[in-house]
Design a protein around this motif. Structure first.
Motif, PDB file in Angstrom:
ATOM      1  N   ALA A   1       0.818  -1.218   0.000  1.00 43.04           N
ATOM      2  CA  ALA A   1       0.000   0.000   0.000  1.00 43.04           C
ATOM      3  C   ALA A   1       0.849   1.264   0.000  1.00 43.04           C
ATOM      4  O   ALA A   1       0.303   2.372   0.010  1.00 43.04           O
ATOM      5  N   GLY A   2       2.171   1.126  -0.001  1.00 37.45           N
ATOM      6  CA  GLY A   2       3.045   2.279  -0.123  1.00 37.45           C
ATOM      7  C   GLY A   2       3.603   2.827   1.169  1.00 37.45           C
ATOM      8  O   GLY A   2       4.221   3.894   1.167  1.00 37.45           O
ATOM      9  N   TYR A   3       3.425   2.118   2.278  1.00 37.21           N
ATOM     10  CA  TYR A   3       3.960   2.581   3.553  1.00 37.21           C
ATOM     11  C   TYR A   3       5.421   2.161   3.701  1.00 37.21           C
ATOM     12  O   TYR A   3       5.831   1.098   3.208  1.00 37.21           O
ATOM     13  N   ARG A   4       6.169   2.989   4.382  1.00 35.83           N
ATOM     14  CA  ARG A   4       7.513   2.593   4.803  1.00 35.83           C
ATOM     15  C   ARG A   4       7.357   1.801   6.102  1.00 35.83           C
ATOM     16  O   ARG A   4       6.869   2.335   7.103  1.00 35.83           O
ATOM     17  N   VAL A   5       7.759   0.543   6.088  1.00 37.78           N
ATOM     18  CA  VAL A   5       7.596  -0.343   7.246  1.00 37.78           C
ATOM     19  C   VAL A   5       8.964  -0.837   7.689  1.00 37.78           C
ATOM     20  O   VAL A   5       9.737  -1.373   6.880  1.00 37.78           O
ATOM     21  N   SER A   6       9.273  -0.632   8.948  1.00 34.23           N
ATOM     22  CA  SER A   6      10.454  -1.219   9.571  1.00 34.23           C
ATOM     23  C   SER A   6       9.983  -2.302  10.539  1.00 34.23           C
ATOM     24  O   SER A   6       8.862  -2.245  11.047  1.00 34.23           O
ATOM     25  N   VAL A   7      10.831  -3.284  10.778  1.00 33.35           N
ATOM     26  CA  VAL A   7      10.448  -4.416  11.630  1.00 33.35           C
ATOM     27  C   VAL A   7      11.459  -4.580  12.758  1.00 33.35           C
ATOM     28  O   VAL A   7      12.670  -4.646  12.518  1.00 33.35           O
ATOM     29  N   LEU A   8      10.940  -4.627  13.974  1.00 29.19           N
ATOM     30  CA  LEU A   8      11.751  -4.897  15.169  1.00 29.19           C
ATOM     31  C   LEU A   8      11.276  -6.221  15.767  1.00 29.19           C
ATOM     32  O   LEU A   8      10.073  -6.438  15.906  1.00 29.19           O
TER      33      LEU A   8
END
Length: 452
Positions: free
Chosen positions: A46-53
């Motif tokens: 959907a175009g979001y910047r997603v980071s994962v912790l």
């Protein structure tokens, strides 16, 4: 502020930090890991910047094993297109043995273990806070039990996928544990309410101060309203799931297969407590009922999933036509080609993502009433057959297998329920709206007051 421009929509979209105790994975028997991967895939698309912790486990003597797991987790996340990957070290310290110690030494050892756990917990919380401060996301979206490591995170809105599975798991562990030790469940009935009281207090502390929550269980929504004072701000919904019908190979997935004997499949991690409870009910209640009616030989029971049943559970299944299929590559086809998908877990809610996902595969469900009663989308004779006793299950199994009209109608009903309630592409807009509104409300509360 770390806002990025969506290439697809032209709308500014926030930077989301997705956090979980374990790395999300698209495949496997970890329902939370698979659900996390689905949500991340949707947000990235959907175009979001997603980071994962996530927490990265390490343990003395297990470095080689965990090193391979760490590499696999990292590669999986890279394929999802996430912006940053933030593994937080999570050292597993083995407990000091207590079984061969006298009572005073057991107490000392137990206290030492507890203090060690608290020190490790404080270190992980500090590392999480430092990572979030350095990354500066617009929102932290925290998956379930990872909430306990975000207590010290400040200056960023905290939203959560609220915990919603602990009660049935622990009730099963207590029930089966006391049954194994003492041959009776009465001690479990005494100790479970005490555990439940402290568990609900812990949940109330975890969700206190959250800026928003998503709760994929209407059954648990009522529970939170009961034991949280004041209740947290959350949006209740059905559990989303991925459509896996592309893997089907039958030309008409609503037509019952011509299996003889009738094939009944049960799906799950075969040593996990929910699946174990269902298998125990199968062996203790359903098999005897079928045997009394002389029908047991009409059915083949296929257990799909990793591992093998515990020895005490396996003993209950003896004398019937039971086959261990293990982990299968094409679950959708196995489910669709079975006469019945059986879920006899006698605990509420006892379902989660497993049934929601399988509903996309045109299954013929036969469910325990404890499960159906806690999932409002499941309705007897519309998308499943519901039973409570062994005799009722025997009758439902025979009816669903021998009446092809009913079997076909239930398959259509299960798929219609998936399309109406569980589709991930329909849930996605709700997730986006929830995250954006949470950010907006948080900014409104924290913005400095203007001059008159």
């Amino acid at each position: 502020m770390s806002i990025v421009q969506s290439a697809n929509s032209g709308i500014d979209k926030p930077h989301i930090l997705f956090a979980r105790t374990r790395a999300p994975r698209r495949k496997g028997m970890d329902g939370g890991g698979v659900t996390s991967a689905w949500l991340i895939d949707y947000l990235v698309a959907a175009g979001y910047r997603v980071s994962v912790l996530y927490l990265e486990i390490s343990q003395n003597g297990m470095d080689a094993y965990y090193e391979e797991e760490r590499k696999e987790d990292y590669q999986n996340l890279l394929t999802m297109g996430v912006s940053e990957i933030l593994p937080i070290p999570f050292p597993v310290v083995g407990k000091r043995p207590t079984a061969n110690l006298n009572l005073p030494h057991r107490l000392v050892s137990a206290i030492s273990n507890r203090l060690s756990l608290q020190r490790r917990h404080a270190e992980v919380c500090e590392n999480v806070a430092v990572a979030v401060h350095a990354l500066k996301p617009d929102i932290c979206f925290i998956f379930s039990e990872a909430l306990e490591y975000f207590k010290t995170v400040k200056n960023v809105p905290r939203a959560a996928w609220l915990p919603h599975t602990g009660e049935p798991y622990r009730k099963i562990q207590i029930d089966l544990g006391w049954l194994t030790l003492s041959g009776s469940r009465w001690l479990g009935r005494v100790t479970y309410p005490l555990w439940l009281y402290f568990y609900q207090r812990r949940l109330a502390r975890l969700v206190k101060g959250l800026d928003g929550g998503l709760l994929p269980s209407f059954w648990y929504a009522k529970r939170y309203q009961d034991f949280c004072r004041p209740p947290p701000v959350f949006v209740a919904c059905a559990h989303p799931a991925m459509d896996e019908s592309d893997d089907l190979t039958l030309p008409d997935p609503c037509t019952p297969p011509p299996n003889r004997p009738y094939r009944v499949v049960l799906v799950g991690n075969l040593i996990q407590s929910l699946t174990s409870a269902g298998l125990a009910f199968l062996g203790d209640e359903i098999f005897p009922a079928l045997r009394r009616l002389g029908l047991l030989d009409k059915f083949e029971f296929v257990l799909i999933g990793k591992f093998e049943p515990r020895p005490d559970i396996a003993a209950r299944l003896e004398g019937a036509n039971v086959r261990l299929a293990g982990y299968v590559d094409n679950l959708a086809d196995e489910v669709n080609r079975a006469d019945i998908v059986l879920h006899p877990v006698p605990y509420s809610p006892g379902a989660g993502v497993r049934l929601c996902s399988m509903a996309s595969m045109y299954p013929c469900f036969v469910l325990h009433a404890a499960v159906a009663d806690s999932v409002e989308e499941l309705r007897h004779a519309e998308n499943c057959l519901v039973a409570r006793t062994g005799d009722e299950f025997a009758a439902a199994l025979l009816q669903a297998c021998e009446d092809r009209t009913i079997n076909s109608r239930l398959r259509q009903g299960a798929r219609a329920t998936f399309d109406a309630h569980y589709r991930l592409d329909r849930f996605g807009p709700l997730l986006e709206s929830f995250l954006l509104q949470t950010i907006e409300h948080w900014r409104g509360r924290t913005a400095p007051a203007g001059n008159d």
